[in-house]
Write a protein that holds these residues in place. Structure first.
Motif, mmCIF file in Angstrom:
data_model
loop_
_atom_site.group_PDB
_atom_site.id
_atom_site.type_symbol
_atom_site.label_atom_id
_atom_site.label_comp_id
_atom_site.label_asym_id
_atom_site.label_seq_id
_atom_site.Cartn_x
_atom_site.Cartn_y
_atom_site.Cartn_z
ATOM 1 N N SER A 1 -9.820 -40.292 -1.088
ATOM 2 C CA SER A 1 -8.976 -39.257 -1.681
ATOM 3 C C SER A 1 -7.768 -39.916 -2.322
ATOM 4 C CB SER A 1 -8.523 -38.259 -0.613
ATOM 5 O OG SER A 1 -7.504 -37.401 -1.121
ATOM 6 N N PHE A 2 -7.339 -39.380 -3.464
ATOM 7 C CA PHE A 2 -6.120 -39.891 -4.073
ATOM 8 C C PHE A 2 -4.902 -39.643 -3.184
ATOM 9 C CE2 PHE A 2 -6.645 -40.583 -8.916
ATOM 10 C CZ PHE A 2 -7.780 -41.353 -8.703
ATOM 11 N N TYR B 1 0.469 -42.723 -12.157
ATOM 12 C CA TYR B 1 0.123 -41.404 -11.615
ATOM 13 C C TYR B 1 0.640 -41.266 -10.186
ATOM 14 C CZ TYR B 1 -2.385 -38.179 -8.716
ATOM 15 O OH TYR B 1 -2.653 -37.221 -7.767
ATOM 16 N N VAL B 2 0.367 -42.276 -9.343
ATOM 17 C CA VAL B 2 0.757 -42.170 -7.933
ATOM 18 C C VAL B 2 2.281 -42.066 -7.806
ATOM 19 C CG1 VAL B 2 0.600 -43.218 -5.653
ATOM 20 C CG2 VAL B 2 -1.299 -43.485 -7.251
ATOM 21 N N VAL B 3 3.020 -42.837 -8.627
ATOM 22 C CA VAL B 3 4.475 -42.773 -8.580
ATOM 23 C C VAL B 3 4.968 -41.379 -8.955
ATOM 24 C CG1 VAL B 3 6.585 -43.579 -9.716
ATOM 25 C CG2 VAL B 3 4.882 -45.234 -8.925
ATOM 26 N N VAL C 1 11.229 -48.358 -8.950
ATOM 27 C CA VAL C 1 9.777 -48.485 -8.885
ATOM 28 C C VAL C 1 9.212 -48.483 -10.296
ATOM 29 C CG1 VAL C 1 9.469 -45.972 -8.638
ATOM 30 C CG2 VAL C 1 7.661 -47.526 -7.862
ATOM 31 N N ILE C 2 8.209 -49.333 -10.520
ATOM 32 C CA ILE C 2 7.478 -49.391 -11.780
ATOM 33 C C ILE C 2 6.004 -49.193 -11.463
ATOM 34 C CG2 ILE C 2 6.835 -50.787 -13.788
ATOM 35 C CD1 ILE C 2 9.465 -52.269 -13.518
ATOM 36 N N GLY C 3 5.375 -48.221 -12.114
ATOM 37 C CA GLY C 3 3.958 -47.952 -11.897
ATOM 38 C C GLY C 3 3.178 -48.065 -13.186
#
Length: 314
Positions: A96-97, A129-131, A121-123
């Motif tokens: 699952s995400f 997406y998760v960030v 934070v850098i995503g």
């Protein structure tokens, strides 16, 4: 070549690679590079995309570390050097995400407690997406965030709704952990993997070099479950009403010619945020903006530096 190897093909002096256990005991491979500055500029957490390993971004880490940042990163569960979620060793599978979000939230809390601020934070891609999901859910609270080619919609051979339906059907009809396709990053395309990722052949070759140095780091195609989750969860985030209330300062770097994620979906989503800046690149940039040829990469790094100086000052 000596300079290339010293920066992109070797773990830097002073950095360490270790194991971090999530609350459910899932093992993740992590990277930490403490700042040598006194005082430190702050602490930067970098989160890569699907199939990434943090070694791909050592050149960028060196850029930020030279400015005094403490750097951290980790491989997502199910890929790279972290514990795999499928018996198939090279299939990029996750149950699952929500697991990605839970891992980030737990890592964030521990990391913030042991590193100097400000914390940013850098995503990249899936990491973007998760960030953004974690920001909307108030699971993390950085002083500033940067999303690089964020995966807020997928590019595919069919429309997103049809792609989501097909992936969900394939997940139900068989083993959801089986690979969705073979070979290329995107099915039904004649473009090579390098063309989809970067115009810089040397930087592209770095990934292969690390995989040959440690074959355990290789992640191949995603599972059908990953594909279905990607369609469903990015759609849910695009429709999230709390986007308009997410006030963390955010910079989005968008590649308008991106062949892997949908840049139009990213622009439309980020424009709903109350405190977001966008920097857009044309056909000169493929998906991996921070691993592109120097004119693109230098412009991207300069934009990030200006943003962090303004919104997360030391």
């Amino acid at each position: 070549m000596a300079g290339l190897e010293a920066i992109r093909r070797a773990v830097p002096m002073g950095a360490r690679i270790a194991t971090w256990d999530a609350p459910d005991a899932w093992q993740h491979r992590r990277f930490d590079w403490p700042s040598q500055a006194t005082p430190a500029r702050g602490s930067l957490l970098f989160l890569g995309g699907r199939g990434d390993v943090f070694e791909k971004y050592l050149e960028g880490f060196a850029h930020w570390h030279a400015q005094g940042w403490t750097i951290a990163s980790f491989d997502w569960r199910g890929q790279g050097g972290s514990g795999r979620c499928s018996p198939a060793p090279h299939c990029g599978h996750v149950e699952s995400f929500a697991d990605y979000g839970a891992d980030l939230a737990a890592f964030w809390d521990q990391w913030v407690a042991t590193t100097p601020g400000p914390h940013v934070v850098i995503g990249h891609s899936m990491g973007g997406y998760v960030v953004l999901r974690a920001l909307v859910d108030s699971a993390i609270a950085p002083q500033a965030a940067v999303l690089v080619a964020p995966m807020l919609g997928l590019k595919g051979p069919v429309a997103a709704r049809l792609g989501e339906w097909a992936a969900s059907a394939m997940r139900r009809l068989g083993d959801p952990a089986r690979a969705a396709w073979k070979g290329n990053e995107r099915p039904a395309t004649t473009e090579t993997r390098q063309t989809l990722l970067t115009h810089d052949a040397d930087r592209y070759a770095d990934e292969t070099w690390w995989q040959q140095a440690d074959p355990r780091l290789m992640t191949g195609p995603p599972s059908w479950n990953w594909v279905a989750e990607a369609f469903t969860q990015t759609r849910a985030l695009r429709q999230e009403p709390r986007l308009a209330a997410m006030r963390t300062p955010l910079l989005g770097l968008i590649a308008d010619a991106d062949g892997l994620v949908d840049p139009h979906a990213a622009v439309a989503t980020l424009e709903r945020l109350p405190d977001a800046q966008l920097v857009r690149f044309g056909r000169e940039s493929a998906h991996e903006i921070l691993r592109e040829a120097d004119p693109v990469r230098d412009r991207a790094l300069a934009a990030i530096d200006r943003f962090l100086d303004a919104r997360a000052p030391a």
